[in-house]
Design a protein around this motif. Sequence first.
Motif, PDB file in Angstrom:
ATOM      1  N   SER A  47      39.773  45.260  41.123  1.00  0.00           N
ATOM      2  CA  SER A  47      38.853  44.262  40.570  1.00  0.00           C
ATOM      3  C   SER A  47      39.467  42.877  40.644  1.00  0.00           C
ATOM      4  O   SER A  47      38.801  41.901  41.026  1.00  0.00           O
ATOM      5  N   SER A  51      38.123  39.765  42.901  1.00  0.00           N
ATOM      6  CA  SER A  51      37.812  38.520  42.201  1.00  0.00           C
ATOM      7  C   SER A  51      38.614  37.351  42.775  1.00  0.00           C
ATOM      8  O   SER A  51      38.081  36.256  42.983  1.00  0.00           O
ATOM      9  N   GLU A 189      30.969  43.279  41.614  1.00  0.00           N
ATOM     10  CA  GLU A 189      30.089  43.910  40.634  1.00  0.00           C
ATOM     11  C   GLU A 189      30.243  45.427  40.653  1.00  0.00           C
ATOM     12  O   GLU A 189      30.268  46.083  39.601  1.00  0.00           O
ATOM     13  N   ILE A 192      33.522  46.230  39.012  1.00  0.00           N
ATOM     14  CA  ILE A 192      33.424  46.083  37.558  1.00  0.00           C
ATOM     15  C   ILE A 192      32.705  47.279  36.950  1.00  0.00           C
ATOM     16  O   ILE A 192      33.111  47.822  35.914  1.00  0.00           O
ATOM     17  N   ARG A 195      35.047  50.052  37.089  1.00  0.00           N
ATOM     18  CA  ARG A 195      36.084  49.887  36.067  1.00  0.00           C
ATOM     19  C   ARG A 195      35.560  50.287  34.688  1.00  0.00           C
ATOM     20  O   ARG A 195      36.246  50.970  33.923  1.00  0.00           O
ATOM     21  N   ASN A 196      34.329  49.893  34.391  1.00  0.00           N
ATOM     22  CA  ASN A 196      33.757  50.251  33.094  1.00  0.00           C
ATOM     23  C   ASN A 196      33.630  51.761  32.945  1.00  0.00           C
ATOM     24  O   ASN A 196      33.919  52.333  31.886  1.00  0.00           O
TER      25      ASN A 196
END
Length: 535
Positions: A47, A51, A189, A192, A195-196
Amino acid sequence: MTGDAQQPPGRRLSSWTTRRWLRVGVGASLVVLTLLGVTGAWVMGRSQSISNNLTDVRSPSLSTAFRLETALVNQETGIRGYGLTGIPGFLAPYRQGVADQKAHTRSLEELLDGDTARLHDLASVQEAVDRWQETVAEPVAAAPAGTPSSQEAERLANGKAAFDRIRVALENQQERLRADRIQARADLESTITQRNWVFGTIALLIAVLAALVFEGLRRGINRPLELLGSDARIIAAGDFDHPITPTGPADLRQLSGEIESMRRRLLRELAFTEEARLRLDAQAADLQRSNAELEQFAYVASHDLQEPLRKVSSFTQLLQRRYGGQLDERADQYIDFAVDGANRMQILISDLLNFSRVGRVHNAQQSIDLDTVLEETLSALSVAVEETGATITHDPLPSLVADPSQMVMLWQNLLGNAIKFRRPDEIPRIHITAAPEAGLWRFTVTDNGIGIPPEYAEKIFVIFQRLHTKDTYSGSGIGLAMCKKIVEFHGGTISVDPEYRNGTRMTFTLAPEPPQIPGPSATPDAARTEAEQAR
């Protein structure tokens, strides 16, 4: 019985100990947590990488491409104005645009370092720019200022197609850079979201792992310990027949087995102790009955012997007075022996009678002042004190609850011994002390007499025990035994101080309120006879 726990029938118990279960559980937990940590770190790293690529490469590259386009448009505007008007002022935007183009090109090269496809797009743009500058811009810029010539106008007309190729190359470059940025945003996205999910899964797995660990500890350790504690409390409450149930890991089962073994041994010991207690109770009852009978016998014997002995003593004394000196010398000696033996027998029987009375008949306990008791005792011993010149001193003595007559006998025997067993060349000096100690009163009677050897410190309190012959020191051998009986009847102890060397120091204790120890009751006839003799 060994300490191993018994295995329930039909069930095979695990041989794993608590330590092994903990090691395996902790190891598995660490492996799972390590894998989760590595996965989380990878997701976080990915991530962050996407980024950084978006913010540091893709977005700046697209912005720089736009600025590069602006610089090229400024060049084309300046060249077109100069070529159409010949005014030198139009060359300034061109020169600035060339400088900006070179700066933006270098920035793009640095941003796109390693991206072969985008560097190729930049090279295509640069190639088109170089061709336009070489064929159009530089020749127009090199023309002299003033009225434009038809040749520059023709170059400008032909240069439009060359600059259109630049625009196409720029559009292609910008479109790909825009697509790259859109893709980077989509990847970010997606990462993310991933990752969540990963961290949510980690949290869920940690919660599940904690629940499993808690349940494992509850079932494997807490529950067996609770059962063991419950069984132990039941046994501690007095139910020694309650068995210990082995549960849990192997070491806890072994502990349960050892406690079970201890319970069974304790049960056997209790059974043996109970049997021994019953035997001791029976023996104690027999001993108490025997002691009572012996005391009664000693009393009756000593009392009943007094009357015939009194007759023997009276008639031998009468015989001595009437026929003394009328017979031969041997007859007088025989009569003296008989009178002396009768007198000593009377003293012995009287002392034995007093000894048997302690705690039996004369048990009138009341509050008394020992100073007063001591004065009565000294009055009774006044003749011996006067004959020997004895000096008797004492500290203030307390008041306590005791039998007055027994206290008189106690002091009379102790002080009488201190006066009697004196050194031939010294005047008896006797001192009495009293001090509270641990809820009792401790007394000492110290003299400067002949002393008592340490090896006889216990024997002197045995009845009829004598350290000297009757010719050296008179006495029946009952006095100190009577003192011991009186002191113990009043809740104390008596002994000889072995560390005192300049005579004898008798130490004894008395309770302020001695325990009530009921003795065997005297018969009415015996009590009446004692009362008559006391009169």
